[in-house]
Write a protein that holds these residues in place. Structure first.
Motif, PDB file in Angstrom:
ATOM      1  N   LEU A 206       0.830  -1.203   0.000  1.00  0.00           N
ATOM      2  CA  LEU A 206       0.000   0.000   0.000  1.00  0.00           C
ATOM      3  C   LEU A 206       0.867   1.257   0.000  1.00  0.00           C
ATOM      4  O   LEU A 206       0.504   2.279  -0.595  1.00  0.00           O
ATOM      5  CB  LEU A 206      -0.934  -0.012   1.204  1.00  0.00           C
ATOM      6  CG  LEU A 206      -2.143  -0.958   1.087  1.00  0.00           C
ATOM      7  CD1 LEU A 206      -2.803  -1.169   2.440  1.00  0.00           C
ATOM      8  CD2 LEU A 206      -3.153  -0.416   0.078  1.00  0.00           C
ATOM      9  N   GLN A 207       1.998   1.182   0.641  1.00  0.00           N
ATOM     10  CA  GLN A 207       2.919   2.319   0.662  1.00  0.00           C
ATOM     11  C   GLN A 207       3.671   2.468  -0.657  1.00  0.00           C
ATOM     12  O   GLN A 207       3.868   3.583  -1.151  1.00  0.00           O
ATOM     13  CB  GLN A 207       3.921   2.159   1.809  1.00  0.00           C
ATOM     14  CG  GLN A 207       3.315   2.294   3.195  1.00  0.00           C
ATOM     15  CD  GLN A 207       4.368   2.174   4.283  1.00  0.00           C
ATOM     16  OE1 GLN A 207       5.424   1.578   4.079  1.00  0.00           O
ATOM     17  NE2 GLN A 207       4.073   2.729   5.446  1.00  0.00           N
TER      18      GLN A 207
ATOM     19  N   GLN B 233       4.052   6.271  -8.835  1.00  0.00           N
ATOM     20  CA  GLN B 233       5.093   6.669  -7.894  1.00  0.00           C
ATOM     21  C   GLN B 233       6.349   5.835  -8.065  1.00  0.00           C
ATOM     22  O   GLN B 233       7.452   6.359  -8.216  1.00  0.00           O
ATOM     23  CB  GLN B 233       4.576   6.512  -6.454  1.00  0.00           C
ATOM     24  CG  GLN B 233       5.642   6.601  -5.378  1.00  0.00           C
ATOM     25  CD  GLN B 233       5.068   6.338  -3.999  1.00  0.00           C
ATOM     26  OE1 GLN B 233       4.913   7.234  -3.201  1.00  0.00           O
ATOM     27  NE2 GLN B 233       4.730   5.077  -3.723  1.00  0.00           N
ATOM     28  N   SER B 234       6.172   4.524  -8.060  1.00  0.00           N
ATOM     29  CA  SER B 234       7.313   3.633  -8.233  1.00  0.00           C
ATOM     30  C   SER B 234       7.191   2.779  -9.478  1.00  0.00           C
ATOM     31  O   SER B 234       8.161   2.149  -9.896  1.00  0.00           O
ATOM     32  CB  SER B 234       7.454   2.715  -7.005  1.00  0.00           C
ATOM     33  OG  SER B 234       6.274   1.943  -6.828  1.00  0.00           O
ATOM     34  N   CYS B 235       5.995   2.768 -10.085  1.00  0.00           N
ATOM     35  CA  CYS B 235       5.767   1.944 -11.275  1.00  0.00           C
ATOM     36  C   CYS B 235       4.530   2.449 -11.997  1.00  0.00           C
ATOM     37  O   CYS B 235       3.495   2.670 -11.361  1.00  0.00           O
ATOM     38  CB  CYS B 235       5.598   0.478 -10.865  1.00  0.00           C
ATOM     39  SG  CYS B 235       5.265  -0.616 -12.250  1.00  0.00           S
ATOM     40  N   SER B 236       4.636   2.619 -13.292  1.00  0.00           N
ATOM     41  CA  SER B 236       3.492   3.065 -14.091  1.00  0.00           C
ATOM     42  C   SER B 236       3.095   2.013 -15.111  1.00  0.00           C
ATOM     43  O   SER B 236       2.504   2.320 -16.143  1.00  0.00           O
ATOM     44  CB  SER B 236       3.820   4.385 -14.796  1.00  0.00           C
ATOM     45  OG  SER B 236       4.973   4.257 -15.604  1.00  0.00           O
ATOM     46  N   LEU B 237       3.426   0.761 -14.817  1.00  0.00           N
ATOM     47  CA  LEU B 237       3.052  -0.371 -15.659  1.00  0.00           C
ATOM     48  C   LEU B 237       2.111  -1.279 -14.868  1.00  0.00           C
ATOM     49  O   LEU B 237       1.797  -1.012 -13.714  1.00  0.00           O
ATOM     50  CB  LEU B 237       4.302  -1.137 -16.101  1.00  0.00           C
ATOM     51  CG  LEU B 237       5.322  -0.318 -16.908  1.00  0.00           C
ATOM     52  CD1 LEU B 237       6.583  -1.138 -17.152  1.00  0.00           C
ATOM     53  CD2 LEU B 237       4.715   0.141 -18.239  1.00  0.00           C
TER      54      LEU B 237
ATOM     55  N   SER C 262       9.294  -4.639 -12.825  1.00  0.00           N
ATOM     56  CA  SER C 262       9.779  -3.400 -12.213  1.00  0.00           C
ATOM     57  C   SER C 262       8.850  -2.873 -11.127  1.00  0.00           C
ATOM     58  O   SER C 262       9.172  -1.880 -10.467  1.00  0.00           O
ATOM     59  CB  SER C 262       9.953  -2.325 -13.288  1.00  0.00           C
ATOM     60  OG  SER C 262       8.707  -1.971 -13.866  1.00  0.00           O
ATOM     61  N   CYS C 263       7.702  -3.523 -10.934  1.00  0.00           N
ATOM     62  CA  CYS C 263       6.709  -3.040  -9.970  1.00  0.00           C
ATOM     63  C   CYS C 263       6.873  -3.720  -8.607  1.00  0.00           C
ATOM     64  O   CYS C 263       7.454  -4.810  -8.511  1.00  0.00           O
ATOM     65  CB  CYS C 263       5.315  -3.261 -10.519  1.00  0.00           C
ATOM     66  SG  CYS C 263       4.948  -2.204 -11.959  1.00  0.00           S
ATOM     67  N   PRO C 264       6.377  -3.088  -7.526  1.00  0.00           N
ATOM     68  CA  PRO C 264       6.636  -3.563  -6.163  1.00  0.00           C
ATOM     69  C   PRO C 264       6.268  -5.013  -5.881  1.00  0.00           C
ATOM     70  O   PRO C 264       6.962  -5.680  -5.113  1.00  0.00           O
ATOM     71  CB  PRO C 264       5.791  -2.609  -5.308  1.00  0.00           C
ATOM     72  CG  PRO C 264       5.738  -1.348  -6.095  1.00  0.00           C
ATOM     73  CD  PRO C 264       5.675  -1.780  -7.526  1.00  0.00           C
TER      74      PRO C 264
END
Length: 314
Positions: A232-233, A240-244, A250-252
């Motif tokens: 959630l963070q 914020q950290s990934c737009s895919l 590459s995502c959390p």
């Protein structure tokens, strides 16, 4: 023996509710829900009582009653011991008309998704993919408010379950696997060129084993409560950290967590068999009693209260 299984289920539910002070009318872990499932047990025994305690959440659009009914039928047949509830999904069709907080999606990412109407199975976000990611975030909020240390999450196009999944989950619930896992992927695609259905069917005769790593597709996965709070963070706002899409390396979900997966897919989802044009579109078994809605989230305990704005009428 089925009667003994039912007694164990009811006793386990009472104990679970006593421990967590859950209300009898929530629909989750309740005697009424267990009795509903009991008629489906037949002569099948509960493999282990620990499995009753695992919270299970299914993400479903209100307009996709067909998916809910189809998945409910599969669960009633294959996994009647699990206590599953429905989490309402945000509809990607409303993405351009419902004001979204910048805490949920960064404006450039939102605008790009609205303008992207291409066929997609990964990569660049569509309106359906953004809505799907927000739906997963709502499920993470549900996990964060549970007492149990982990939960099972799934999307609503479930079509088949590996026969060893219950044994696998029992082993997990009783400490039979490494304790360092944060997420376990049960539905995945290794993108090897081999049809996912063929991989699933080839593994039906073998036991499910745990292997390190992750792959594409998160139609079904196990997630620790602490990992849900972390996601959630990290995941919000989208961009914020990934737009895919959330299953991108590459995502959390794949980059930030200690990830494992089953060696062969533990479930098969109908989306892998269809040429759908976006994540939230498809057509499909029916069941008379689809899954109950999950109890409402406690707004005061939500890690990201902006998620409430997705459902203003609730």
């Amino acid at each position: 023996m089925w009667a003994l299984a039912l007694v164990a289920l009811l006793a386990g539910a009472d104990a679970s509710c006593a421990a967590s002070s859950c209300a009898a009318d929530t629909g989750l872990h309740s005697r009424a829900l267990l009795q509903r499932h009991a008629k489906k047990l037949g002569w099948r025994e509960v493999v282990c009582p620990e499995i009753e305690q695992i919270p299970v959440f299914m993400l479903n659009l209100k307009r996709r009653v067909d998916r809910l009914q189809s998945s409910s039928a599969v669960l009633e047949k294959e996994l009647p011991w699990l206590q599953v509830c429905r989490v309402s999904a945000f509809d990607g069709r409303n993405l351009s008309t419902v004001p979204l907080s910048d805490r949920l999606v960064q404006p450039p990412v939102l605008q790009s998704a609205i303008e992207n109407d291409d066929f997609t199975r990964g990569g660049r976000l569509t309106t359906g993919a953004v809505a799907c990611a927000l739906g997963h975030a709502v499920m993470w909020e549900h996990i964060a408010q549970e007492d149990f240390p982990f939960a099972l999450l799934m999307e609503d196009d479930l079509s088949q379950v590996h026969p060893d999944l219950v044994n696998f989950m029992c082993k997990l619930a009783t400490g039979g696997f490494p304790e360092d896992w944060e997420i376990i992927q049960l539905d995945f695609d290794l993108v090897t060129g081999e049809r996912k259905e063929a991989v699933f069917e080839a593994g039906l005769s073998s036991k499910l084993n745990l292997v390190s790593g992750s792959a594409y597709n998160y139609g079904m996965y196990l997630l620790r409560k602490t990992a849900a709070q972390e996601l959630l963070q990290l995941q919000l706002p989208i961009g914020q950290s990934c737009s895919l899409q959330i299953d991108d390396p590459s995502c959390p979900m794949r980059k930030a967590l200690k990830a494992y997966r089953t060696d062969v897919p533990a479930a098969l989802f109908a989306a892998s068999r269809e040429n759908d044009t976006d994540i939230q579109q498809l057509h499909f078994l029916q069941v008379d009693e689809p899954l109950p809605d999950c109890p409402p989230l406690d707004a005061l305990k939500m890690q990201e209260p902006a998620l409430q704005t997705l459902f203003p009428s609730s």
